[in-house]
Scaffold this motif. Structure first.
Motif, PDB file in Angstrom:
ATOM      1  N   GLY A 131       0.807  -1.227   0.000  1.00  0.00           N
ATOM      2  CA  GLY A 131       0.000   0.000   0.000  1.00  0.00           C
ATOM      3  C   GLY A 131       0.834   1.268   0.000  1.00  0.00           C
ATOM      4  N   THR A 132       2.146   1.125   0.043  1.00  0.00           N
ATOM      5  CA  THR A 132       2.984   2.333   0.070  1.00  0.00           C
ATOM      6  C   THR A 132       3.300   2.786  -1.356  1.00  0.00           C
ATOM      7  N   HIS A 133       3.492   4.080  -1.498  1.00  0.00           N
ATOM      8  CA  HIS A 133       3.854   4.623  -2.811  1.00  0.00           C
ATOM      9  C   HIS A 133       5.220   5.292  -2.675  1.00  0.00           C
ATOM     10  N   PRO A 134       6.203   4.843  -3.451  1.00  0.00           N
ATOM     11  CA  PRO A 134       7.577   5.283  -3.185  1.00  0.00           C
ATOM     12  C   PRO A 134       7.961   6.658  -3.730  1.00  0.00           C
ATOM     13  N   TYR A 135       7.024   7.423  -4.274  1.00  0.00           N
ATOM     14  CA  TYR A 135       7.402   8.722  -4.845  1.00  0.00           C
ATOM     15  C   TYR A 135       6.607   9.847  -4.199  1.00  0.00           C
ATOM     16  N   ALA A 156       1.241   7.200 -17.291  1.00  0.00           N
ATOM     17  CA  ALA A 156       2.691   7.328 -17.101  1.00  0.00           C
ATOM     18  C   ALA A 156       3.116   8.787 -17.246  1.00  0.00           C
ATOM     19  N   CYS A 157       2.508   9.472 -18.207  1.00  0.00           N
ATOM     20  CA  CYS A 157       2.826  10.888 -18.423  1.00  0.00           C
ATOM     21  C   CYS A 157       2.409  11.711 -17.197  1.00  0.00           C
ATOM     22  N   ALA A 158       1.175  11.479 -16.731  1.00  0.00           N
ATOM     23  CA  ALA A 158       0.643  12.247 -15.598  1.00  0.00           C
ATOM     24  C   ALA A 158       1.487  12.031 -14.342  1.00  0.00           C
ATOM     25  N   HIS A 159       1.875  10.782 -14.091  1.00  0.00           N
ATOM     26  CA  HIS A 159       2.649  10.489 -12.883  1.00  0.00           C
ATOM     27  C   HIS A 159       3.996  11.196 -12.926  1.00  0.00           C
ATOM     28  N   ARG A 160       4.668  11.148 -14.061  1.00  0.00           N
ATOM     29  CA  ARG A 160       5.986  11.778 -14.165  1.00  0.00           C
ATOM     30  C   ARG A 160       5.863  13.303 -14.016  1.00  0.00           C
ATOM     31  N   GLU A 198      -3.955  -0.735  -9.599  1.00  0.00           N
ATOM     32  CA  GLU A 198      -2.731  -0.057 -10.024  1.00  0.00           C
ATOM     33  C   GLU A 198      -2.977   1.446 -10.245  1.00  0.00           C
ATOM     34  N   VAL A 199      -4.134   1.766 -10.825  1.00  0.00           N
ATOM     35  CA  VAL A 199      -4.453   3.188 -11.015  1.00  0.00           C
ATOM     36  C   VAL A 199      -4.552   3.866  -9.646  1.00  0.00           C
ATOM     37  N   ASN A 200      -5.242   3.229  -8.701  1.00  0.00           N
ATOM     38  CA  ASN A 200      -5.390   3.826  -7.372  1.00  0.00           C
ATOM     39  C   ASN A 200      -4.035   4.020  -6.694  1.00  0.00           C
ATOM     40  N   TRP A 201      -3.157   3.039  -6.873  1.00  0.00           N
ATOM     41  CA  TRP A 201      -1.820   3.121  -6.271  1.00  0.00           C
ATOM     42  C   TRP A 201      -1.024   4.263  -6.899  1.00  0.00           C
ATOM     43  N   LEU A 202      -1.107   4.361  -8.232  1.00  0.00           N
ATOM     44  CA  LEU A 202      -0.362   5.402  -8.957  1.00  0.00           C
ATOM     45  C   LEU A 202      -0.830   6.804  -8.550  1.00  0.00           C
ATOM     46  N   MET A 203      -2.141   6.918  -8.318  1.00  0.00           N
ATOM     47  CA  MET A 203      -2.701   8.232  -7.983  1.00  0.00           C
ATOM     48  C   MET A 203      -2.254   8.715  -6.598  1.00  0.00           C
ATOM     49  N   GLN A 204      -1.675   7.811  -5.807  1.00  0.00           N
ATOM     50  CA  GLN A 204      -1.218   8.219  -4.473  1.00  0.00           C
ATOM     51  C   GLN A 204      -0.121   9.274  -4.522  1.00  0.00           C
ATOM     52  N   GLY A 206      -0.422  12.037  -5.731  1.00  0.00           N
ATOM     53  CA  GLY A 206      -1.097  13.312  -5.464  1.00  0.00           C
ATOM     54  C   GLY A 206      -0.914  14.289  -6.616  1.00  0.00           C
ATOM     55  N   GLY A 207      -1.775  15.278  -6.652  1.00  0.00           N
ATOM     56  CA  GLY A 207      -1.633  16.335  -7.660  1.00  0.00           C
ATOM     57  C   GLY A 207      -2.204  15.988  -9.016  1.00  0.00           C
ATOM     58  N   ILE A 208      -2.859  14.809  -9.122  1.00  0.00           N
ATOM     59  CA  ILE A 208      -3.486  14.443 -10.400  1.00  0.00           C
ATOM     60  C   ILE A 208      -5.000  14.437 -10.201  1.00  0.00           C
ATOM     61  N   ASP A 209      -5.667  15.252 -10.985  1.00  0.00           N
ATOM     62  CA  ASP A 209      -7.132  15.309 -10.931  1.00  0.00           C
ATOM     63  C   ASP A 209      -7.663  14.443 -12.077  1.00  0.00           C
ATOM     64  N   LEU A 210      -8.323  13.344 -11.729  1.00  0.00           N
ATOM     65  CA  LEU A 210      -8.808  12.410 -12.752  1.00  0.00           C
ATOM     66  C   LEU A 210     -10.283  12.674 -13.019  1.00  0.00           C
ATOM     67  N   GLN A 211     -10.580  13.031 -14.265  1.00  0.00           N
ATOM     68  CA  GLN A 211     -11.970  13.333 -14.610  1.00  0.00           C
ATOM     69  C   GLN A 211     -12.441  12.333 -15.664  1.00  0.00           C
ATOM     70  N   CYS A 212     -13.211  11.347 -15.217  1.00  0.00           N
ATOM     71  CA  CYS A 212     -13.711  10.329 -16.139  1.00  0.00           C
ATOM     72  C   CYS A 212     -15.037  10.767 -16.741  1.00  0.00           C
ATOM     73  N   GLY A 213     -15.364  10.185 -17.906  1.00  0.00           N
ATOM     74  CA  GLY A 213     -16.620  10.536 -18.567  1.00  0.00           C
ATOM     75  C   GLY A 213     -16.538  11.872 -19.285  1.00  0.00           C
ATOM     76  N   LYS A 214     -15.311  12.340 -19.558  1.00  0.00           N
ATOM     77  CA  LYS A 214     -15.158  13.613 -20.297  1.00  0.00           C
ATOM     78  C   LYS A 214     -14.265  13.373 -21.504  1.00  0.00           C
ATOM     79  N   ALA A 215     -14.816  13.593 -22.686  1.00  0.00           N
ATOM     80  CA  ALA A 215     -14.092  13.246 -23.918  1.00  0.00           C
ATOM     81  C   ALA A 215     -13.695  14.468 -24.722  1.00  0.00           C
ATOM     82  N   LEU A 216     -12.500  14.403 -25.242  1.00  0.00           N
ATOM     83  CA  LEU A 216     -12.061  15.407 -26.214  1.00  0.00           C
ATOM     84  C   LEU A 216     -12.953  15.245 -27.447  1.00  0.00           C
ATOM     85  N   GLY A 217     -13.493  16.354 -27.917  1.00  0.00           N
ATOM     86  CA  GLY A 217     -14.395  16.277 -29.072  1.00  0.00           C
ATOM     87  C   GLY A 217     -15.846  16.299 -28.644  1.00  0.00           C
TER      88      GLY A 217
END
Ligand SMILES: Cc1cc2nc3c(=O)[nH]c(=O)nc-3n(C[C@H](O)[C@H](O)[C@H](O)COP(=O)(O)OP(=O)(O)OC[C@H]3O[C@@H](n4cnc5c(N)ncnc54)[C@H](O)[C@@H]3O)c2cc1C
Ligand code: SF4
Length: 443
Positions: A131-135, A156-160, A198-204, A206-217
């Protein structure tokens, strides 16, 4: 009478719940600590290790294996995640037989490579399971970046970017993040809701706002995003599917393999998933293999994959082809679809044999038919909804260097971008590298 493999038509529960559970269990069960130690001991820790060069994310493979060998798997996981934040999923889905393990010197010498993928899974599972996130996110830079698509490239882009201290908003058209990790990868490669975890772990981070159900176009435009954010990354994958161009393609029970696979990944109870007695899958890539294998695992009696070229032309690796045949899938090479027959719903699919003459694939005129209750089309995905004004190259968003598109301030990576090889690990590498380039350009 309960349904069986011989029940005609398209029905659910051809196999018992226990058989289904067994069939959809982990393809490569995880190593325990002892097995990992034994596997790590086989590594020669090569100087200029070819396995590392073959990895699209350039993970320092000998180093992480050494760290496992010396009893510090947490350090091994850090070595992996430094290069590939989705190292957990890649350990499950990478075609290692055509990447790192293919070039392992022990494969060359003995035909038996170090099991790099399973060792990677051993280390990454350990850290993710704790459950730990190393970054940590760096101090805020005041810059905002929009990422389109929450698949491997976008994540991967968002996390970096978050690691560098930028504020990131990810927009995804679907209601759930993960891209094809969640909706594409075969169920037996990613069990126990791993993609979601894995997504939940990656989001730990912080600083990433995930907005689902929103499409470009659909409400979001590139013009507005470019005005509102300091940079935009497009990681929208290939949402379109190619058509067969065969007569009768519109008949009932003819569908896209990617839709069948996506439904299967989301179904809560496998014994409610309907499947035909006779299945035909058209295509020669991983999607075709996954649809065929999973049809068989659901209890279809006869599953046939038909590919228009020879075995060597298939984009599915020899390992994947062998996996399919080992599960009872029949593969017919050198035939192309001519027509779908049936009264309302598909009943038979007609094919024509092919030959290659002067480098061109042509039909021989000789035809045959296969019985089919369901036909799955797996002849490739295509770019859909790319914003206007971007240069397109061979059906993908044209990029140079680390994902720069023809528009200033807009980057792209993963399946939607030119180059690459439509693999999860490549999407991760391209998302990560674009983030580094965005960061450098904002400095
Ligand atoms: C059936 C199947 C099986 C596969 N199996 C393997 C495997 O075993 N191993 C392997 O390495 N690779 C496999 N692949 C390939 C791998 O899944 C892809 O290469 C990888 O997912 C690409 O990542 P991506 O982030 O570029 O795109 P995607 O994973 O496709 O993610 C794109 C995201 O963008 C979102 N999106 C699309 N359009 C918009 C829009 N207009 N606005 C906002 N969001 C949008 C989508 O909802 C999606 O979440 C498989 C692919 C398929 C189809
Ligand atoms: S090529 Fe094989 S033996 Fe050499 S470092 Fe890589 S995994 Fe180890």
């Amino acid at each position: 009478m309960p349904n069986s493999q011989l029940t005609p038509g398209v029905v659910a529960a051809r196999l018992s719940p226990d058989e289904l559970k067994q069939n959809f269990s982990d393809l490569h069960p995880p190593f325990d600590a002892h097995e990992a130690a034994v596997a790590a001991d086989r590594c020669y820790f090569c100087h200029d290790a070819p396995c590392m060069t073959a990895c699209p994310t350039s993970i320092d493979i000998p180093l992480f294996i050494r760290q496992i060998q010396t009893g510090t798997p947490e350090a091994a996981a850090r070595t992996i995640f430094d290069q590939n934040i989705l190292g957990g999923m890649c350990a499950r889905v990478c075609p290692t037989e055509t990447l790192c393990e293919e070039v392992c010197v022990r494969e060359e010498a003995e035909g038996n490579p170090v099991e790099i993928g399973r060792l990677q899974r051993f280390a990454t599972d350990l850290v993710m399971g704790s459950g730990t996130h190393p970054y940590e996110k760096a101090a805020p830079t005041g810059k905002n970046i929009a990422v389109i698509g929450a698949g491997p490239a976008g994540l991967a882009c968002a996390h970096r970017l978050a690691m560098k201290g930028h504020a990131v908003t990810i927009y995804d058209a679907r209601e759930k993040a993960g891209g094809l990790n969640e909706f594409g990868i075969a169920a037996y490669k990613s069990v126990d809701h791993f993609a979601e975890a894995e997504v939940n772990w990656l989001m730990q981070i912080g600083g990433i706002d995930l907005q689902c159900g929103k499409a470009l176009g659909q409400g979001l435009t590139l013009e507005n995003l470019s005005a509102d954010y300091d940079a935009v990354f497009l990681g929208m994958g290939l949402a379109g599917v190619n058509s067969l161009r065969a007569d009768g393609e519109g008949k009932e029970n003819v569908s896209d393999a990617v839709d069948f696979i996506a439904d299967l990944r989301q179904v809560a109870d496998l014994s409610t998933q309907e499947i035909g007695r006779n299945i035909v899958v058209i295509g020669g890539g991983m999607t075709a293999v996954d649809a065929a294998v999973q049809s068989k695992l659901l209890g279809a009696e006869n599953v046939t994959m038909v590919y228009r070229r020879g075995r060597e032309g298939m984009s599915a690796s020899v390992y994947e082809q062998d996996l399919a045949t080992s599960k009872g899938v029949r593969i017919i090479y050198g035939a192309q679809p001519r027509a779908v027959h049936g009264n309302g719903a598909v009943a038979e699919v007609e094919f024509e044999y092919t030959v290659t003459r002067n480098g061109k694939l042509t039909g021989t005129g000789e035809t045959f038919r296969l019985a089919a209750d369901q036909l799955f089309k797996a002849i490739g995905q295509s770019l859909q909804g790319a914003p206007e004004g971007l240069k397109i190259e061979s059906g993908k968003i044209a990029v140079t260097g680390d994902g720069r598109t023809s528009m200033d301030g807009v980057w792209a990576g993963g399946d939607c971008a030119s180059g690459g090889d439509d693999l999860t690990v490549t999407a991760v590498a391209e998302g990560r590298d674009a983030a580094e380039d965005i960061h450098a350009s904002l400095a």
